[in-house]
Design a protein around this motif. Structure first.
Motif, PDB file in Angstrom:
ATOM      1  N   GLY A  40       0.795  -1.223   0.000  1.00  0.00           N
ATOM      2  CA  GLY A  40       0.000   0.000   0.000  1.00  0.00           C
ATOM      3  C   GLY A  40       0.829   1.277   0.000  1.00  0.00           C
ATOM      4  N   CYS A  41       2.152   1.157   0.173  1.00  0.00           N
ATOM      5  CA  CYS A  41       2.989   2.360   0.252  1.00  0.00           C
ATOM      6  C   CYS A  41       2.888   3.150  -1.058  1.00  0.00           C
ATOM      7  CB  CYS A  41       4.441   1.984   0.543  1.00  0.00           C
ATOM      8  SG  CYS A  41       4.704   1.497   2.259  1.00  0.00           S
ATOM      9  N   GLY A  42       2.682   4.453  -0.910  1.00  0.00           N
ATOM     10  CA  GLY A  42       2.587   5.328  -2.082  1.00  0.00           C
ATOM     11  C   GLY A  42       1.167   5.498  -2.576  1.00  0.00           C
ATOM     12  N   SER A  43       0.176   4.789  -1.964  1.00  0.00           N
ATOM     13  CA  SER A  43      -1.195   4.870  -2.485  1.00  0.00           C
ATOM     14  C   SER A  43      -1.829   6.239  -2.200  1.00  0.00           C
ATOM     15  CB  SER A  43      -2.052   3.736  -1.928  1.00  0.00           C
ATOM     16  OG  SER A  43      -2.097   3.765  -0.536  1.00  0.00           O
ATOM     17  N   LEU A  44      -1.449   6.859  -1.052  1.00  0.00           N
ATOM     18  CA  LEU A  44      -1.993   8.205  -0.777  1.00  0.00           C
ATOM     19  C   LEU A  44      -1.522   9.186  -1.845  1.00  0.00           C
ATOM     20  CD1 LEU A  44      -1.839   9.084   3.039  1.00  0.00           C
ATOM     21  CD2 LEU A  44      -3.827   8.702   1.605  1.00  0.00           C
ATOM     22  N   ARG A  45      -0.212   9.131  -2.182  1.00  0.00           N
ATOM     23  CA  ARG A  45       0.325  10.032  -3.196  1.00  0.00           C
ATOM     24  C   ARG A  45      -0.255   9.700  -4.575  1.00  0.00           C
ATOM     25  NH1 ARG A  45       6.408   9.100  -1.689  1.00  0.00           N
ATOM     26  NH2 ARG A  45       5.427   7.374  -0.593  1.00  0.00           N
ATOM     27  N   MET A  69      -3.304   8.491  -5.095  1.00  0.00           N
ATOM     28  CA  MET A  69      -4.675   9.022  -5.140  1.00  0.00           C
ATOM     29  C   MET A  69      -4.663  10.544  -5.250  1.00  0.00           C
ATOM     30  SD  MET A  69      -6.515   6.434  -5.290  1.00  0.00           S
ATOM     31  CE  MET A  69      -5.202   5.383  -5.892  1.00  0.00           C
ATOM     32  N   ASN A  72       2.204   3.986  -7.053  1.00  0.00           N
ATOM     33  CA  ASN A  72       1.684   2.658  -6.694  1.00  0.00           C
ATOM     34  C   ASN A  72       0.807   2.121  -7.830  1.00  0.00           C
ATOM     35  OD1 ASN A  72       0.444   0.376  -5.569  1.00  0.00           O
ATOM     36  ND2 ASN A  72       0.522   1.256  -3.506  1.00  0.00           N
ATOM     37  N   LEU A 106      -0.365  -0.842  -8.485  1.00  0.00           N
ATOM     38  CA  LEU A 106      -1.445  -1.766  -8.102  1.00  0.00           C
ATOM     39  C   LEU A 106      -2.650  -1.002  -7.548  1.00  0.00           C
ATOM     40  CD1 LEU A 106      -1.750  -4.816  -8.293  1.00  0.00           C
ATOM     41  CD2 LEU A 106      -1.106  -4.981  -5.897  1.00  0.00           C
ATOM     42  N   ALA A 107      -2.390   0.110  -6.839  1.00  0.00           N
ATOM     43  CA  ALA A 107      -3.486   0.931  -6.318  1.00  0.00           C
ATOM     44  C   ALA A 107      -4.254   1.573  -7.463  1.00  0.00           C
ATOM     45  CB  ALA A 107      -2.937   2.005  -5.375  1.00  0.00           C
ATOM     46  N   ALA A 157      -6.453  -0.959  -8.866  1.00  0.00           N
ATOM     47  CA  ALA A 157      -7.559  -1.297  -7.952  1.00  0.00           C
ATOM     48  C   ALA A 157      -8.713  -0.309  -8.062  1.00  0.00           C
ATOM     49  CB  ALA A 157      -7.043  -1.350  -6.510  1.00  0.00           C
ATOM     50  N   VAL A 158      -8.437   0.940  -8.459  1.00  0.00           N
ATOM     51  CA  VAL A 158      -9.481   1.978  -8.472  1.00  0.00           C
ATOM     52  C   VAL A 158     -10.683   1.591  -9.346  1.00  0.00           C
ATOM     53  CG1 VAL A 158     -10.006   4.348  -9.178  1.00  0.00           C
ATOM     54  CG2 VAL A 158      -8.020   3.888  -7.739  1.00  0.00           C
TER      55      VAL A 158
END
Lengths: 115, 140
Positions: B53-58, B60, B75, B77-78, B81-82
């Protein structure tokens, strides 16, 4: 022994009237496997607990597909509990972080954030 | 108010959509690229390694600016996932409205092998992000 009348071993019994049975998903509403929670906790909660949630989701789907309604419900219940606990853990981490910021004040501005 | 007996009614999907929109609003205005705004990933903080999950905030945050390329660098994979999460939410909304087709697409009906493959994918992604030199999968 005559070869003209082969034994009937290989023939499966006819399916029950309701269409239930092994190898097919049962009718009725399926239990929630919490797969969305698993994806959210894995990729957006930054908690590796989400990986365990994916295992529970796969268990629910496997048991449901095999016709094991009770087993699927049991795994779904575990998946739900795990999702709740991982969400609580995420909130606790955020609250602890906010407390840390408030206590340390401006001095914490050098904290390295890589999330 | 429209009500439905199944899946807790149509209010809950919209409640979740509101919470998600609020979170994206916060992410759009408070930049996670600047240090000190959000807590560091506990796994990264304790081990020094990237988690899935690292980097998913950045990522988004970049997506709120429609910057898919930057989001992908933080990220991938994030980002993948969206659309899956949006599809799951749409299915949930249709199910709440009593759509029989949405009922057939229930997440529990996904083939178990697909979910297990997803698990292997996440674990492989976790390892690959931490391979020295392979910065294309990690936020580094």
């Amino acid at each position: 022994m005559s070869y003209n009348e082969p034994p009937n071993y290989g023939t499966p019994p006819p399916p029950p009237a309701g269409g239930y049975g092994y190898g097919g998903a049962p009718q009725g509403p399926p239990p929630n496997n919490n797969l969305v929670w698993a994806i959210l906790t894995t990729l957006f909660c930054c908690l590796p607990l989400g990986v365990a949630s994916i295992v529970f989701a796969a268990q629910v789907n496997g048991k449901w597909a095999a016709g094991d309604v009770a087993g699927a419900n049991e795994s779904a219940e575990k998946a739900k509990k795990f999702a709740i606990w991982s969400a609580i853990a995420g909130v606790v981490v955020i609250v602890l972080y906010i407390i840390l910021i408030v206590v340390l004040g401006v001095a914490s501005s050098s904290v390295d954030t890589d999330y | 108010m429209p009500t439905s007996s199944r899946s807790g009614g149509v209010v809950r999907p919209w409640l979740v959509a509101g919470v998600a929109a609020g979170a994206l609003g916060v992410l759009a205005t408070i930049d996670p690229n600047e240090p000190g705004h959000y807590p560091t990933c506990p796994f990264l903080a304790t081990t020094g390694l990237w988690c899935p999950g690292c980097g998913s905030l950045r990522a988004m945050h970049a997506l709120t600016r429609l910057d898919v390329a930057t989001a992908w660098e933080r990220n991938p994979l994030a980002v993948i996932a969206v659309p899956l999460l949006v599809a799951a939410w749409l299915r949930w909304l249709l199910d709440a409205h009593g759509s029989p087709r949405a009922r057939r697409w229930h997440p529990t009906g996904i083939a178990p092998v697909v979910v297990w493959t997803g698990l292997v994918l996440v674990l492989a992604y976790w390892v690959a992000r931490n391979v020295p030199g392979w910065t294309w999968l990690s936020p580094a």
